[in-house]
Design a protein around this motif. Structure first.
Motif, mmCIF file in Angstrom:
data_model
loop_
_atom_site.group_PDB
_atom_site.id
_atom_site.type_symbol
_atom_site.label_atom_id
_atom_site.label_comp_id
_atom_site.label_asym_id
_atom_site.label_seq_id
_atom_site.Cartn_x
_atom_site.Cartn_y
_atom_site.Cartn_z
ATOM 1 N N TRP A 25 29.519 43.438 32.122
ATOM 2 C CA TRP A 25 29.609 44.712 32.895
ATOM 3 C C TRP A 25 28.451 45.488 32.441
ATOM 4 C CZ3 TRP A 25 30.119 47.474 28.411
ATOM 5 C CH2 TRP A 25 30.884 46.755 27.214
ATOM 6 N N GLN B 255 34.906 38.386 36.609
ATOM 7 C CA GLN B 255 34.607 38.823 35.369
ATOM 8 C C GLN B 255 36.054 38.968 34.875
ATOM 9 O OE1 GLN B 255 32.439 42.247 35.628
ATOM 10 N NE2 GLN B 255 30.508 41.040 35.598
ATOM 11 N N ASP B 256 36.444 38.745 33.708
ATOM 12 C CA ASP B 256 37.738 39.001 32.891
ATOM 13 C C ASP B 256 37.784 40.655 32.951
ATOM 14 O OD1 ASP B 256 36.390 39.898 30.730
ATOM 15 O OD2 ASP B 256 37.277 38.308 29.186
ATOM 16 N N LYS B 257 39.133 40.827 32.277
ATOM 17 C CA LYS B 257 39.354 42.325 32.288
ATOM 18 C C LYS B 257 38.536 43.114 31.203
ATOM 19 C CE LYS B 257 42.996 41.452 28.728
ATOM 20 N NZ LYS B 257 44.444 41.342 28.515
ATOM 21 N N ASN B 258 37.461 42.245 30.451
ATOM 22 C CA ASN B 258 36.735 42.928 29.747
ATOM 23 C C ASN B 258 35.386 43.129 29.979
ATOM 24 O OD1 ASN B 258 38.785 43.655 27.436
ATOM 25 N ND2 ASN B 258 38.582 41.262 26.952
ATOM 26 N N GLU C 55 47.171 35.997 37.049
ATOM 27 C CA GLU C 55 46.673 37.135 36.860
ATOM 28 C C GLU C 55 47.783 38.367 36.279
ATOM 29 O OE1 GLU C 55 43.652 38.963 39.553
ATOM 30 O OE2 GLU C 55 43.920 37.332 40.466
ATOM 31 N N GLY D 208 46.615 38.619 32.599
ATOM 32 C CA GLY D 208 45.677 39.184 33.238
ATOM 33 C C GLY D 208 44.116 38.619 33.296
ATOM 34 N N ARG D 209 44.380 37.118 33.926
ATOM 35 C CA ARG D 209 43.131 36.360 33.954
ATOM 36 C C ARG D 209 43.363 35.465 35.133
ATOM 37 N NH1 ARG D 209 42.740 32.443 28.935
ATOM 38 N NH2 ARG D 209 45.043 31.503 29.202
ATOM 39 N N THR D 210 42.473 35.176 35.812
ATOM 40 C CA THR D 210 42.413 34.169 36.911
ATOM 41 C C THR D 210 42.329 32.696 36.572
ATOM 42 O OG1 THR D 210 39.874 33.986 37.239
ATOM 43 C CG2 THR D 210 41.167 35.762 38.472
#
Length: 75
Positions: free
Chosen positions: A75, A40-43, A7, A11-13
């Protein structure tokens, strides 16, 4: 610790990365070890949706076989 590092660096798992890149066995391992399948991803895109749109049907099957929420929306 690995999830935190991924992360922080990208910025992701680990599950998001596996779903985006088509790593079925990694996704399977993470899901069986209780990874959050609603993540969910950052988007705002759920891991399942990322796998689906990436054409990674093996990963989608893993989600379904492990009773993940298949009605999840972005989202």
């Amino acid at each position: 610790k690995l999830q935190y590092q991924l992360e922080k660096l990208r910025g992701r798992t680990a599950l998001i990365a596996a779903c985006e890149e088509g790593h079925t066995e990694i996704a399977k391992l993470l899901i069986r070890k209780s990874a959050n399948t609603d993540i969910q991803d950052k988007n705002g895109y759920p891991a399942l949706i990322l796998a689906y749109f990436g054409g990674h049907t093996g990963i989608v099957k893993v989600f379904v076989e492990n009773n993940a929420n298949i009605n999840i929306q972005d989202w």
